[in-house]
Design a protein around this motif. Sequence first.
Motif, PDB file in Angstrom:
ATOM      1  N   THR A 239       0.829  -1.206   0.000  1.00  0.00           N
ATOM      2  CA  THR A 239       0.000   0.000   0.000  1.00  0.00           C
ATOM      3  C   THR A 239       0.864   1.257   0.000  1.00  0.00           C
ATOM      4  O   THR A 239       1.672   1.454   0.916  1.00  0.00           O
ATOM      5  N   PRO A 240       0.724   2.107  -0.999  1.00  0.00           N
ATOM      6  CA  PRO A 240       1.425   3.400  -0.986  1.00  0.00           C
ATOM      7  C   PRO A 240       0.752   4.347   0.014  1.00  0.00           C
ATOM      8  O   PRO A 240      -0.393   4.135   0.424  1.00  0.00           O
ATOM      9  N   HIS A 241       1.456   5.408   0.375  1.00  0.00           N
ATOM     10  CA  HIS A 241       0.844   6.463   1.176  1.00  0.00           C
ATOM     11  C   HIS A 241       0.146   7.425   0.224  1.00  0.00           C
ATOM     12  O   HIS A 241       0.754   7.925  -0.726  1.00  0.00           O
ATOM     13  N   LYS A 242      -1.114   7.663   0.471  1.00  0.00           N
ATOM     14  CA  LYS A 242      -1.928   8.428  -0.467  1.00  0.00           C
ATOM     15  C   LYS A 242      -1.447   9.868  -0.658  1.00  0.00           C
ATOM     16  O   LYS A 242      -1.815  10.510  -1.660  1.00  0.00           O
ATOM     17  N   ASP A 243      -0.626  10.383   0.257  1.00  0.00           N
ATOM     18  CA  ASP A 243      -0.181  11.778   0.166  1.00  0.00           C
ATOM     19  C   ASP A 243       1.306  11.911  -0.155  1.00  0.00           C
ATOM     20  O   ASP A 243       1.834  13.020  -0.157  1.00  0.00           O
ATOM     21  N   ARG A 244       1.995  10.788  -0.427  1.00  0.00           N
ATOM     22  CA  ARG A 244       3.453  10.848  -0.555  1.00  0.00           C
ATOM     23  C   ARG A 244       3.951  10.289  -1.898  1.00  0.00           C
ATOM     24  O   ARG A 244       4.961   9.594  -1.961  1.00  0.00           O
ATOM     25  N   VAL A 245       3.241  10.584  -2.954  1.00  0.00           N
ATOM     26  CA  VAL A 245       3.653  10.165  -4.292  1.00  0.00           C
ATOM     27  C   VAL A 245       3.969  11.417  -5.098  1.00  0.00           C
ATOM     28  O   VAL A 245       3.139  12.327  -5.200  1.00  0.00           O
ATOM     29  N   ASN A 246       5.173  11.457  -5.665  1.00  0.00           N
ATOM     30  CA  ASN A 246       5.595  12.641  -6.408  1.00  0.00           C
ATOM     31  C   ASN A 246       6.407  12.246  -7.628  1.00  0.00           C
ATOM     32  O   ASN A 246       7.181  11.282  -7.595  1.00  0.00           O
ATOM     33  N   GLY A 247       6.208  12.999  -8.710  1.00  0.00           N
ATOM     34  CA  GLY A 247       6.994  12.765  -9.909  1.00  0.00           C
ATOM     35  C   GLY A 247       6.146  12.431 -11.116  1.00  0.00           C
ATOM     36  O   GLY A 247       4.920  12.533 -11.103  1.00  0.00           O
ATOM     37  N   ARG A 248       6.843  12.010 -12.150  1.00  0.00           N
ATOM     38  CA  ARG A 248       6.224  11.767 -13.446  1.00  0.00           C
ATOM     39  C   ARG A 248       6.378  10.303 -13.811  1.00  0.00           C
ATOM     40  O   ARG A 248       7.426   9.694 -13.584  1.00  0.00           O
ATOM     41  N   VAL A 249       5.342   9.724 -14.414  1.00  0.00           N
ATOM     42  CA  VAL A 249       5.396   8.319 -14.798  1.00  0.00           C
ATOM     43  C   VAL A 249       4.693   8.129 -16.134  1.00  0.00           C
ATOM     44  O   VAL A 249       3.642   8.722 -16.393  1.00  0.00           O
ATOM     45  N   ARG A 250       5.308   7.308 -16.982  1.00  0.00           N
ATOM     46  CA  ARG A 250       4.715   6.948 -18.262  1.00  0.00           C
ATOM     47  C   ARG A 250       4.349   5.465 -18.236  1.00  0.00           C
ATOM     48  O   ARG A 250       5.156   4.628 -17.814  1.00  0.00           O
ATOM     49  N   ALA A 251       3.153   5.142 -18.672  1.00  0.00           N
ATOM     50  CA  ALA A 251       2.739   3.744 -18.746  1.00  0.00           C
ATOM     51  C   ALA A 251       3.597   3.001 -19.761  1.00  0.00           C
ATOM     52  O   ALA A 251       3.931   3.536 -20.817  1.00  0.00           O
ATOM     53  N   SER A 252       3.937   1.751 -19.427  1.00  0.00           N
ATOM     54  CA  SER A 252       4.756   0.951 -20.338  1.00  0.00           C
ATOM     55  C   SER A 252       3.916   0.065 -21.239  1.00  0.00           C
ATOM     56  O   SER A 252       4.432  -0.516 -22.201  1.00  0.00           O
ATOM     57  N   LYS A 253       2.633  -0.044 -20.945  1.00  0.00           N
ATOM     58  CA  LYS A 253       1.710  -0.815 -21.777  1.00  0.00           C
ATOM     59  C   LYS A 253       0.382  -0.071 -21.842  1.00  0.00           C
ATOM     60  O   LYS A 253       0.033   0.687 -20.920  1.00  0.00           O
ATOM     61  N   PRO A 254      -0.416  -0.284 -22.892  1.00  0.00           N
ATOM     62  CA  PRO A 254      -1.755   0.312 -22.936  1.00  0.00           C
ATOM     63  C   PRO A 254      -2.629  -0.248 -21.811  1.00  0.00           C
ATOM     64  O   PRO A 254      -2.413  -1.362 -21.328  1.00  0.00           O
TER      65      PRO A 254
ATOM     66  N   ASN B 117      -0.311   5.193 -24.073  1.00  0.00           N
ATOM     67  CA  ASN B 117       0.742   6.167 -23.747  1.00  0.00           C
ATOM     68  C   ASN B 117       0.298   7.135 -22.653  1.00  0.00           C
ATOM     69  O   ASN B 117       0.406   8.362 -22.786  1.00  0.00           O
ATOM     70  N   ILE B 118      -0.162   6.565 -21.546  1.00  0.00           N
ATOM     71  CA  ILE B 118      -0.550   7.383 -20.394  1.00  0.00           C
ATOM     72  C   ILE B 118       0.692   8.041 -19.794  1.00  0.00           C
ATOM     73  O   ILE B 118       1.708   7.382 -19.572  1.00  0.00           O
TER      74      ILE B 118
END
Length: 425
Positions: free
Chosen positions: A270-285, A295-296
């Motif tokens: 489980t991630p912390h709902k308030d502690r996610v930062n940065g940029r992410v690109r999906a690797s699959k549709p 290409n999310i």
Amino acid sequence: MSVMEAVAIKTKFAELTFEEKLDRLAEVAVKVGLGLRSGQELIMSAPIEALPLVRRITGHAYKAGALLVTTFYSDDPSVLARYEHAQDASFDFAPVWLQDGIANGFRSGAARLAIAGANPALLSKQDPAKVARANVAMSKASKPAMELITRHEINWTIVACATPEWAKLVFPNDPENIAMAKLWDAIFVSSRIAVDDPVAEWRTHGERLKKRVEMLNAKRYSALHFKSQDGATDLTVGLADDHLWAGGGTTAGNGVYCQPNIPTEECFTTPHKDRVNGRVRASKPLSHQGTLIENIVVRFENGKIVEATATAGEDALNRLISADDGARRLGEVALVPHGSPIAQSGLLYWNTLFDENAASHIALGQAYSTCLIGGDKMSTDELAAHGANSSLIHVDWMIGSGSMDVDGIRADGTAEPLMRKGEWV
């Protein structure tokens, strides 16, 4: 195992009839997936095309001592009839009475088995607003039952069945019979039944996942850092306070050991709902509600998506993250090696059960309370205080690849390599 031994096992499996292979999958579903115990009821859901598999699972369930097996079927033409002919009010309605009954069945000790295989693109040509409304209505109605599942109060599992429309999406250039045969083969291999003893193979696979989980829990990382070698992803996922890693089998709240997903290759928490930062690109549709979102790219600030784009299906993506307040935050983060059988198949399955086990992934929406120490006993407010997200949705999408590096970040900020080029260090 030598190459010759592996070839011999593959040849032996190929010599089995389709019915014998299907029976193996049914046996694994009951003995490994559910761990069904004598005297339990079983509530099953399935597309109507899965009837041969349903019958075999039902037989194995009664052999295992099931008290009663009750199956609910879905039928694609009947679903389309609603979108073509139903009054507008229909799309804000769901059979609460039925979902309450299913929840009561779970509370009374019933196990749950879902067979995946419905046409992933069934609603692709329907009004997306109606699709979204119908899904919200169903999510609200089924929440009491789903909470018992996400809390792992009951033993449950999901297995797959090849269906013609699904097979056409995965193998669009093949005739239907060839596409069906190829999809069944892919299901059998990824479900680990193409071996001499599938039940023993699952025990061995479960032990491998358990060792990974024990290592991750011992490390007590405060965050994970994902960085792709092309720079498209640079994402830090803070982990919830007192988080727990899980993977493979689990002991449900009713004391039954089960394997919730067949197939499975992931270790997740489980991630912390308030502690996610940065940029992410999906690797699959991402195949969602009949739409392929391609290409999310999203950017998180303090746990929340503040920018989201896609080259195809962007409207569907925006509807997804607008479902409720928790839909823009994460409820799961999972590590999957690029060498998993599903990744190595090179296929896009259009089905989350498979595609999420092809790559490390994140999930928008609802968190699993069992991925917190004592989480299964916490109230909603207590879960939120630990950082667990709450939402009507839970949608996984893939971010890992053969070029993804993952570091574990300790509380003092030091980083340790966990994965390099998509594989465990």
